[in-house]
Design an enzyme around this catalytic site. Structure first.
Site, PDB file in Angstrom:
ATOM      1  N   HIS A   1      -7.186  -5.100  10.205  1.00  0.00           N
ATOM      2  CA  HIS A   1      -6.881  -4.787   8.806  1.00  0.00           C
ATOM      3  C   HIS A   1      -5.551  -5.402   8.382  1.00  0.00           C
ATOM      4  O   HIS A   1      -4.642  -5.560   9.187  1.00  0.00           O
ATOM      5  CB  HIS A   1      -6.913  -3.280   8.540  1.00  0.00           C
ATOM      6  CG  HIS A   1      -5.745  -2.508   9.067  1.00  0.00           C
ATOM      7  ND1 HIS A   1      -5.835  -1.634  10.120  1.00  0.00           N
ATOM      8  CD2 HIS A   1      -4.439  -2.454   8.668  1.00  0.00           C
ATOM      9  CE1 HIS A   1      -4.652  -1.084  10.346  1.00  0.00           C
ATOM     10  NE2 HIS A   1      -3.782  -1.571   9.476  1.00  0.00           N
TER      11      HIS A   1
ATOM     12  N   ASN B   1      -7.580  -3.405  14.401  1.00  0.00           N
ATOM     13  CA  ASN B   1      -8.961  -3.702  14.022  1.00  0.00           C
ATOM     14  C   ASN B   1      -9.043  -4.850  13.025  1.00  0.00           C
ATOM     15  O   ASN B   1     -10.098  -5.104  12.448  1.00  0.00           O
ATOM     16  CB  ASN B   1      -9.641  -2.450  13.453  1.00  0.00           C
ATOM     17  CG  ASN B   1      -8.962  -1.940  12.180  1.00  0.00           C
ATOM     18  OD1 ASN B   1      -7.964  -2.513  11.714  1.00  0.00           O
ATOM     19  ND2 ASN B   1      -9.491  -0.868  11.623  1.00  0.00           N
TER      20      ASN B   1
ATOM     21  N   ASP C   1       0.814  -1.210   0.000  1.00  0.00           N
ATOM     22  CA  ASP C   1       0.000   0.000   0.000  1.00  0.00           C
ATOM     23  C   ASP C   1       0.851   1.266   0.000  1.00  0.00           C
ATOM     24  O   ASP C   1       2.076   1.225   0.146  1.00  0.00           O
ATOM     25  CB  ASP C   1      -0.936   0.010   1.216  1.00  0.00           C
ATOM     26  CG  ASP C   1      -0.256  -0.492   2.494  1.00  0.00           C
ATOM     27  OD1 ASP C   1       0.951  -0.252   2.656  1.00  0.00           O
ATOM     28  OD2 ASP C   1      -0.936  -1.126   3.318  1.00  0.00           O
TER      29      ASP C   1
ATOM     30  N   GLU D   1      -9.661  -2.291   5.357  1.00  0.00           N
ATOM     31  CA  GLU D   1     -10.316  -1.986   6.624  1.00  0.00           C
ATOM     32  C   GLU D   1     -11.572  -2.839   6.814  1.00  0.00           C
ATOM     33  O   GLU D   1     -12.108  -3.406   5.852  1.00  0.00           O
ATOM     34  CB  GLU D   1     -10.702  -0.505   6.658  1.00  0.00           C
ATOM     35  CG  GLU D   1      -9.531   0.462   6.570  1.00  0.00           C
ATOM     36  CD  GLU D   1      -8.797   0.627   7.895  1.00  0.00           C
ATOM     37  OE1 GLU D   1      -9.042  -0.167   8.821  1.00  0.00           O
ATOM     38  OE2 GLU D   1      -7.990   1.562   8.009  1.00  0.00           O
TER      39      GLU D   1
END
Length: 251
Positions: free
Chosen positions: A138, A136, A67, A143
């Site tokens: 990811h 979380n 990314d 996400e």
């Protein structure tokens, strides 16, 4: 999935670097999927050390990063291209033209997403993909959501991700709100997925991602379906999971 328990972050880094180095030795022209953030720094330091000793040769290796932030150019110290150059590429004998990071400054961002997927296809796919794990759940910047995104795409970062990454910026307001990220399908198509996790703050999400239900609300949970998932985590990260020692789960 195969799970390797490490005593601490230093041992975790060495174990994971061993797995990556074996991939390079077995296939010198391999395609490595790489990750950024604080988690893999120890791995990159170990790989660099072995290269300096003459134990590793990166001259035929190609890389694709997961990314990149949208709006940060490659000279920005917070960009992931800058991170990779500083922590690995400038320290070993890899051909910089064989290293690939999404272009967060592209005029046509949707076109950049398509081009990145085409690039990975032209390279023959990813032999080994390194992943960290967000609080979380990811992976990359995929996400939590209602579905698993397939290809490289533009994502709005969650507040928890922005908060977690703000330690690397002068202020929380400076953290980019969007990024380009490799999609779940591309990650799942890698020959081997190597995920690392360290620290007690990752214990809940490690348990939920790999011993909970498979759901896009916990993106990493889809890795339970991967044919060759390797998890290297330290004792703290595995403290809430049913792991007593190194072992393999057959699914």
């Amino acid at each position: 999935m195969s799970i390797y328990k490490a005593k601490d972050y230093k041992e975790l880094s060495r174990k994971a670097a061993n797995i990556i180095s074996a991939q390079i030795i077995m296939k010198p022209s391999c395609v490595l999927g790489l990750a950024t953030g604080t988690s893999p720094i120890g791995i990159y330091n170990q790989l660099t050390e072995w290269y300096e000793k003459g134990d590793l040769d990166f001259s035929e290796v190609s890389t694709v990063n997961l990314d990149e932030y949208i709006g940060l150019d490659t000279a920005n110290p917070q960009s992931y291209r800058y991170f990779m150059n500083t922590n690995l590429f400038d320290r070993v004998n890899i051909d910089i033209h064989n290293t690939n990071v999404p272009n967060g400054m592209a005029a046509d961002l949707e076109g950049e997403c398509d081009s990145y997927d085409n690039l990975i296809h032209m390279l023959g796919g990813i032999d080994m993909q390194l992943l960290g794990l967000g609080h979380n759940g990811h992976i990359g910047f995929n996400e939590p959501g209602e579905s698993f995104e397939k290809g490289t795409h533009i994502v709005s970062l969650s507040q928890s991700t922005i908060d977690a990454n703000s330690r690397l910026f002068e202020s929380k307001e400076d953290v980019p709100k969007k990024a380009i990220t490799m999609g779940i399908r591309t990650i799942m198509q890698a020959g081997i997925v190597l995920l690392i996790a360290s620290g007690k703050d990752k214990a809940d999400i490690v348990r939920d991602a790999f011993w909970g239900k498979i759901t896009p609300e916990v993106p990493a949970s889809v890795l339970q379906l991967h044919k060759n998932l390797i998890i290297v985590a330290d004792e703290d990260a595995l403290s809430k999971s049913p792991v007593t020692d190194n072992y393999t789960v057959l699914r």
